[in-house]
Design an enzyme around this catalytic site. Structure first.
Site, PDB file in Angstrom:
ATOM      1  N   ASP A   1      -2.516  -0.005   8.308  1.00  0.00           N
ATOM      2  CA  ASP A   1      -1.109   1.431   8.093  1.00  0.00           C
ATOM      3  C   ASP A   1      -0.116   1.413   9.070  1.00  0.00           C
ATOM      4  OD1 ASP A   1      -3.225   2.560   5.998  1.00  0.00           O
ATOM      5  OD2 ASP A   1      -3.997   3.808   7.609  1.00  0.00           O
TER       6      ASP A   1
ATOM      7  N   SER B   1       4.641   6.858   2.493  1.00  0.00           N
ATOM      8  CA  SER B   1       5.470   5.542   3.139  1.00  0.00           C
ATOM      9  C   SER B   1       4.097   4.555   2.143  1.00  0.00           C
ATOM     10  CB  SER B   1       4.647   5.060   4.439  1.00  0.00           C
ATOM     11  OG  SER B   1       5.048   6.115   5.391  1.00  0.00           O
TER      12      SER B   1
ATOM     13  N   ASN C   1       1.008  -1.317  -0.348  1.00  0.00           N
ATOM     14  CA  ASN C   1      -0.484  -0.494  -0.327  1.00  0.00           C
ATOM     15  C   ASN C   1       0.610   1.284   0.218  1.00  0.00           C
ATOM     16  OD1 ASN C   1      -2.726   1.807   0.583  1.00  0.00           O
ATOM     17  ND2 ASN C   1      -1.901   1.596   2.517  1.00  0.00           N
TER      18      ASN C   1
ATOM     19  N   HIS D   1       1.389   4.697   1.139  1.00  0.00           N
ATOM     20  CA  HIS D   1      -0.129   5.442   2.548  1.00  0.00           C
ATOM     21  C   HIS D   1       1.141   7.226   2.362  1.00  0.00           C
ATOM     22  CE1 HIS D   1      -2.511   7.260   5.395  1.00  0.00           C
ATOM     23  NE2 HIS D   1      -1.305   7.338   6.238  1.00  0.00           N
TER      24      HIS D   1
HETATM   25  N1  NHR Z   1      -6.966  -3.271   5.188  1.00  0.00           N
HETATM   26  C1  NHR Z   1      -6.136  -3.490   5.615  1.00  0.00           C
HETATM   27  N2  NHR Z   1      -6.398  -4.481   6.702  1.00  0.00           N
HETATM   28  N3  NHR Z   1      -4.798  -3.318   5.849  1.00  0.00           N
HETATM   29  C2  NHR Z   1      -3.972  -1.748   5.643  1.00  0.00           C
HETATM   30  O1  NHR Z   1      -3.313  -1.457   6.056  1.00  0.00           O
HETATM   31  C3  NHR Z   1      -4.948  -1.196   4.637  1.00  0.00           C
HETATM   32  C4  NHR Z   1      -6.350  -2.055   4.559  1.00  0.00           C
HETATM   33  C5  NHR Z   1      -7.188  -0.931   3.506  1.00  0.00           C
HETATM   34  C6  NHR Z   1      -6.789   0.200   2.594  1.00  0.00           C
HETATM   35  C7  NHR Z   1      -5.092   1.617   2.805  1.00  0.00           C
HETATM   36  C8  NHR Z   1      -5.590   2.501   3.705  1.00  0.00           C
HETATM   37  C9  NHR Z   1      -4.210   4.108   3.651  1.00  0.00           C
HETATM   38  O2  NHR Z   1      -3.844   4.265   3.147  1.00  0.00           O
HETATM   39  C10 NHR Z   1      -5.764   0.361   2.894  1.00  0.00           C
HETATM   40  C11 NHR Z   1      -4.471  -0.222   4.238  1.00  0.00           C
HETATM   41  C12 NHR Z   1      -8.852   2.687   4.030  1.00  0.00           C
HETATM   42  C13 NHR Z   1      -9.244   3.182   4.848  1.00  0.00           C
HETATM   43  C14 NHR Z   1     -10.635   3.373   5.471  1.00  0.00           C
HETATM   44  O3  NHR Z   1     -10.787   3.926   7.022  1.00  0.00           O
HETATM   45  C15 NHR Z   1      -8.180   3.720   5.790  1.00  0.00           C
HETATM   46  C16 NHR Z   1      -7.133   3.178   5.846  1.00  0.00           C
HETATM   47  C17 NHR Z   1      -6.251   3.165   4.070  1.00  0.00           C
HETATM   48  C18 NHR Z   1      -7.586   3.111   3.816  1.00  0.00           C
HETATM   49  N4  NHR Z   1     -11.756   3.417   4.024  1.00  0.00           N
HETATM   50  C19 NHR Z   1     -13.335   3.412   4.248  1.00  0.00           C
HETATM   51  C20 NHR Z   1     -13.511   2.166   4.759  1.00  0.00           C
HETATM   52  O4  NHR Z   1     -14.632   2.119   6.149  1.00  0.00           O
HETATM   53  C21 NHR Z   1     -14.550   3.693   3.892  1.00  0.00           C
HETATM   54  C22 NHR Z   1     -13.628   5.475   3.333  1.00  0.00           C
HETATM   55  C23 NHR Z   1     -14.460   5.639   1.693  1.00  0.00           C
HETATM   56  O5  NHR Z   1     -14.674   4.256   1.101  1.00  0.00           O
HETATM   57  O6  NHR Z   1     -14.055   6.819   0.803  1.00  0.00           O
HETATM   58  O7  NHR Z   1     -13.136   1.165   4.682  1.00  0.00           O
HETATM   59  O8  NHR Z   1      -4.736   5.346   4.341  1.00  0.00           O
HETATM   60  C1  GAR Z   2      -2.917   9.111  -2.814  1.00  0.00           C
HETATM   61  O1  GAR Z   2      -2.649  10.190  -2.408  1.00  0.00           O
HETATM   62  C2  GAR Z   2      -2.639   7.261  -1.570  1.00  0.00           C
HETATM   63  O2  GAR Z   2      -1.469   8.070  -1.143  1.00  0.00           O
HETATM   64  C3  GAR Z   2      -4.131   8.118  -1.123  1.00  0.00           C
HETATM   65  O3  GAR Z   2      -4.615   8.056  -1.850  1.00  0.00           O
HETATM   66  C4  GAR Z   2      -4.381   9.184  -2.693  1.00  0.00           C
HETATM   67  C5  GAR Z   2      -5.237   8.478  -4.289  1.00  0.00           C
HETATM   68  O4  GAR Z   2      -4.333   8.991  -5.077  1.00  0.00           O
HETATM   69  N1  GAR Z   2      -4.203   6.926  -0.311  1.00  0.00           N
HETATM   70  C6  GAR Z   2      -5.775   6.912   0.459  1.00  0.00           C
HETATM   71  O5  GAR Z   2      -5.665   7.453   1.474  1.00  0.00           O
HETATM   72  C7  GAR Z   2      -5.610   5.601   0.900  1.00  0.00           C
HETATM   73  N2  GAR Z   2      -6.957   5.565   2.032  1.00  0.00           N
HETATM   74  P1  GAR Z   2      -4.612   8.193  -6.977  1.00  0.00           P
HETATM   75  O6  GAR Z   2      -5.559   7.619  -6.548  1.00  0.00           O
HETATM   76  O7  GAR Z   2      -4.347   9.701  -7.575  1.00  0.00           O
HETATM   77  O8  GAR Z   2      -2.999   7.278  -7.299  1.00  0.00           O
END
Ligand code: NHR
Ligand code: GAR
Length: 210
Positions: A144, A135, A106, A108
């Site tokens: 994360d 990261s 991922n 982040h």
């Molecule tokens: N899943 C796990 N188990 N562990 C991680 O480290 C993950 C993951 C899924 C996605 C990306 C992450 C980021 O880079 C990621 C890492 C979505 C949310 C979130 O709260 C949080 C972190 C990340 C991605 N999503 C909401 C949910 O209920 C929905 C938000 C939306 O749809 O806009 O899933 O930040």
């Molecule tokens: C990027 O900044 C990525 O790091 C972030 O969303 C953006 C996606 O941009 N990811 C998250 O916040 C995951 N929760 P992109 O669609 O242009 O690649």
């Protein structure tokens, strides 16, 4: 040469996906791009590049596990050795994560472990922090909090707003994601428990930050 088969998961704009496509890494074969949102712009980049695309709309599933099971089935159809989350916005269940242990990355938008979760740029600005960044990490069950592979930092400038700061971070995201994928494709990168190994040696913090 054996190319690394890769599947990318997206939810939106897809600029990270575009950077991966544009890198044209000869060691990488992007087999498919899967989006949980039908309107994701990133799907167009994939289509323009002749890459298979699929939509698995999470709103059509009543339980997370059902969405994840379908997603897993579709991913595995392409037999990828690496799965990359590129702006993928759905939290994944432990069953899904365990299935892809050591081959799920991922990107982040923060200097983890600082600012896990959503809306990082806004929260960084509110915090008064002088630096920010991005990261790449192996995904584990803990949101994360998986082992970090590579990070890049950017300054927070006095006249920053969310948009300007996000754009500065995004430039770095495009650089470090391609780097991490390149290492993985060269078979130099490995997850061993909570450690990331590069060339068989644990990555220490200064080697992670580029
Ligand atoms: N899943 C796990 N188990 N562990 C991680 O480290 C993950 C993951 C899924 C996605 C990306 C992450 C980021 O880079 C990621 C890492 C979505 C949310 C979130 O709260 C949080 C972190 C990340 C991605 N999503 C909401 C949910 O209920 C929905 C938000 C939306 O749809 O806009 O899933 O930040
Ligand atoms: C990027 O900044 C990525 O790091 C972030 O969303 C953006 C996606 O941009 N990811 C998250 O916040 C995951 N929760 P992109 O669609 O242009 O690649």
């Amino acid at each position: 040469m054996n190319k690394l088969p890769l599947v990318a998961l997206i939810s939106g704009r897809g600029s990270n996906l575009k950077a991966i496509i544009d890198a044209q890494n000869p060691l990488v074969e992007i087999r498919a791009v899967i989006s949980n949102r039908p309107q994701a712009k990133g799907l167009l980049y994939a289509q323009q590049a002749g890459i298979s695309t699929e939509i698995i709309d999470h709103t059509q599933f009543s339980k997370r596990i059902e969405f994840d099971t379908t997603l897993k089935t579709r991913i595995d159809y392409y037999q990828p050795k690496l799965i990359v989350l590129a702006g993928f916005m759905r939290i994944l269940t432990p069953e899904f994560i365990n299935h892809y242990q050591g081959r799920l990355l991922n990107i982040h938008p923060s200097l983890l472990p600082a600012f896990k979760g959503l809306h990082t740029h806004k929260r960084v600005l509110e915090s008064g922090a002088k630096e920010h960044g991005t990261s790449v990490h192996f995904v584990t069950e803990d949101l994360d909090a998986g082992p970090i592979i590579i990070q890049a930092r950017v300054p927070v400038l006095p006249d920053d707003n969310e948009e300007k700061l996000a754009a500065r971070v995004l430039q770095q995201e495009h650089r470090i994601y391609s780097q991490a994928i390149h290492w993985f494709a060269q078979s130099r990168l490995q997850l061993q428990g909570q450690n990331v190994l590069l060339d068989g040696k644990p990555l220490n913090s200064w080697r992670k930050l580029i």
